[in-house]
Design a protein around this motif. Structure first.
Motif, short mmCIF file in Angstrom:
data_model
loop_
_atom_site.label_atom_id
_atom_site.label_comp_id
_atom_site.label_asym_id
_atom_site.label_seq_id
_atom_site.Cartn_x
_atom_site.Cartn_y
_atom_site.Cartn_z
N ARG A 173 0.91 -1.01 -0.09
CA ARG A 173 0.10 -0.12 0.01
C ARG A 173 0.77 1.22 -0.14
O ARG A 173 1.92 1.36 0.55
N PRO B 218 -3.47 0.44 -3.14
CA PRO B 218 -2.37 -0.53 -3.50
C PRO B 218 -1.49 -0.07 -4.45
O PRO B 218 -1.91 1.06 -5.26
N MET C 238 -3.90 -7.55 1.52
CA MET C 238 -3.99 -7.58 0.35
C MET C 238 -4.49 -8.72 -0.38
O MET C 238 -4.65 -9.28 -1.48
N GLN D 183 -6.46 -10.35 -3.51
CA GLN D 183 -6.46 -9.63 -4.73
C GLN D 183 -6.12 -10.19 -5.94
O GLN D 183 -4.79 -10.92 -5.94
#
Lengths: 191, 392
Positions: free
Chosen positions: A13, A50, A81, A84
């Protein structure tokens, strides 16, 4: 014969320091006499969004200037995350994943749906213990050295002393080197 | 592997800022916020650290930045600035004045898209909008070339037979913000290479007063433009001379064109900037499959290397031209120039135009292969513009 590049993709991030970590990886590889590239993907610069960063490492000058599509190594700095689809985009059968998490390898493997080698290291926790700040970069570099062998512990130590040594007191440099070594020792892999 | 002296992993912007530190210009004027590049940010640090003797002038706009360096250069100073995208566009009016006043200003440009919509990424539209301004345009493929060409630019622009401003183009973000390996020259070596500025007709020489920027109507304006046209004719020769000298101190070779695997090539691709590197890699891939392909990358786009391209493209099966900017309602700038150069060539190759990468859209090996493959099967139409990596 087209040259062979060893390619990394970082997922983090914005604000977590992945761009700097990618740059340090490049500098460590340069110490070893390699050719390197390090570049982030610039989007809207919002903390927490992200982001990706990339590395190429090779024994010859690197010609390609497109982003890394089929990484040899995927590094995930933030385990929130996981899941994803971007994380596994373009990965190969033997792509190695190195994840900063306190979760175990099998949990991470299932979340990623990864086939190849999956490695975990509690980098933020180690960083908090050693550096007293939750910056996982040096720990991750230690883990990368252990898992991939593209850089050595010594080359990163050299880099940390050179770059941190200018800006920070000796104890900060030493704390980062302890964090680096713990990353090297405590990373766990499977597959 | 032995450690190479002065080898560092730096961004293209850092590499250029270091070239500027070594040049130690008298004056650098810059507008210090977006759309500026990190070049002047790093350079401002050198000024603050006392590493250079430069008079740094932060100004209120890019228009003023170019105006300030024009003033400084006319006064006899070695003056530089750097910019990108809309910053260059805002300079536009004074960019022409710098060239017509024959002031050898060197300006690195991180090539980025022009608004709108708002986009900050790599694109060649900013430089192409200045292609007729009378500036020399050099184009770098990577951070190493950006550093080298900045040093070469200084000598080229200041040469007695040239006396023109030089833009050193390097791809925004891809090169300006990407970290790569650069071999720097020693400070003393650069100092000797760039030498002392050869000042011509300085305003500060009060014993020999001159006028810059006077009214020049239909009586002499045309003759003055002719002088600019003539000055451009010396650029390629002087570039070769300076490049030869640069090779002696660096071991790195520059010419009007960078030719990669062209000797026996039947299919040649032409492109500017960082994409040329990705094309070289693709050439290696396709050669492994038995295709006779090659790349030509102009290091100089203005003046346009027409004669050199005519020589090298004559008799090839096909030429594919890649442009990172569009000319709305006409052919893309690099393609148009190459196509026009081929008009008088004896054995004309088939030719095709591909626009790619606008606003920083990634250009991949597969896109480049696709354009080459069109050429292999003769599927090129000189009157059709095609697009790589574009959704329909």
């Amino acid at each position: 014969m087209p040259a062979k590049y060893y390619e990394f993709r970082w997922h983090a991030r914005a604000g977590q320091g992945a761009k700097s970590a990618s740059q340090m990886l490049a500098e460590a590889a340069l110490e070893m006499g390699k050719y390197v590239q390090s570049f982030p993907e610039y989007g809207a610069e919002r903390t927490g969004a992200p982001m990706k960063a990339f590395n190429r490492i090779a024994d010859v000058p690197i010609l390609v200037h497109s982003s890394v599509e089929n990484p040899d190594v995927v590094i995930i700095i933030d385990d929130t995350m996981l899941g994803q689809p971007d994380l596994v985009a373009g990965v190969k059968e033997d792509t190695i994943f190195i994840v900063n998490t306190t979760k175990d390898v099998e949990y991470v493997r299932a979340k990623l749906g990864a086939k190849g080698k999956v490695c975990v290291v509690p980098a933020t926790a180690i960083a908090l213990e050693e550096i007293k700040r939750g910056i996982p970069n040096t720990v991750m570099l230690g883990a990368i050295a252990k898992v991939t062998g593209v850089i050595t512990l010594e080359s990163i130590e050299e880099r940390i002393r050179k770059t941190f040594g200018k800006k920070f007191p000796e104890e900060v440099v030493e704390a980062n080197i302890r964090a680096l070594r713990r990353g090297f020792e405590e990373v766990k892999c499977n597959g | 592997m032995p450690e190479v002296k002065n080898r560092q992993a730096v961004t293209g912007a850092q590499a250029i800022a270091n070239a500027m530190r070594q040049i130690n210009p008298d004056v650098v004027a810059a507008y210090p916020i977006t759309p500026q590049t990190p070049v002047v940010e790093y350079f401002a640090q050198y000024v603050a650290d006392g590493a250079v003797d430069t008079e740094m002038i932060p100004v209120e706009s890019e228009h003023s930045a170019m105006s300030a360096v024009v003033g400084a250069a006319a006064a006899g100073a070695r003056a530089m600035t750097a910019t990108a995208a809309n910053g260059l566009a805002l300079m536009h009016e004074i960019v022409y004045i710098a060239a017509s006043s024959r002031l050898p200003i060197v300006m690195p440009v991180a090539n980025r898209a022009l608004s709108g919509p708002i986009n900050i990424h790599c694109d060649h539209s900013d430089a192409m909008a200045e292609r007729d301004s009378g500036w020399i345009q050099l184009w770098a493929e990577n951070a190493q070339e950006a550093y080298d060409l900045t040093l070469i630019a200084l000598r080229l622009g200041e040469h007695e037979d040239v006396r023109l401003p030089v833009m050193v183009n390097f791809d925004g973000f891809i090169i300006s913000h990407g970290v790569e390996v650069v071999d720097f020259l020693d400070d003393e070596v650069v100092k000797k290479f760039v030498g002392e500025p050869k000042v011509k007709y300085p305003l500060l020489d009060v014993d020999n007063p001159v006028t810059y920027g006077p009214l020049d109507l239909y009586d002499y304006y045309f003759e003055h433009k002719r002088q600019q046209i003539e000055a451009m004719k010396h650029v390629k020769r002087v570039f070769k001379e300076v490049a030869e000298e640069f090779e002696k101190i660096s071991g790195r070779k520059y010419d009007v064109l960078d030719k990669y695997m062209v000797d026996d090539a039947e299919y040649i691709m032409i492109a500017l900037g960082s994409t040329a590197g990705t094309i070289k890699y693709t050439v290696d891939l396709l050669r492994e499959q038995g295709h006779k392909v090659g790349l030509v990358k102009p290091w100089i786009f203005r003046p346009f290397p027409k004669k050199e391209l005519q020589e090298i493209l004559n008799g090839r099966k096909a030429v594919v031209v890649l442009d990172r900017s569009a000319s709305f309602g006409a052919e893309a700038p690099l393609y148009e120039a190459v196509k026009s150069a081929l008009f008088n060539v004896e054995n004309k190759p088939l030719i095709g135009s591909y626009v790619y990468g606008l606003g920083g859209r990634d250009i991949k090996v597969e896109h480049i292969k696709q354009a080459f493959e069109d050429a292999f099967v003769g599927n090129l139409n000189p009157d059709e513009e095609r697009y790589l990596g574009l959704r329909e």
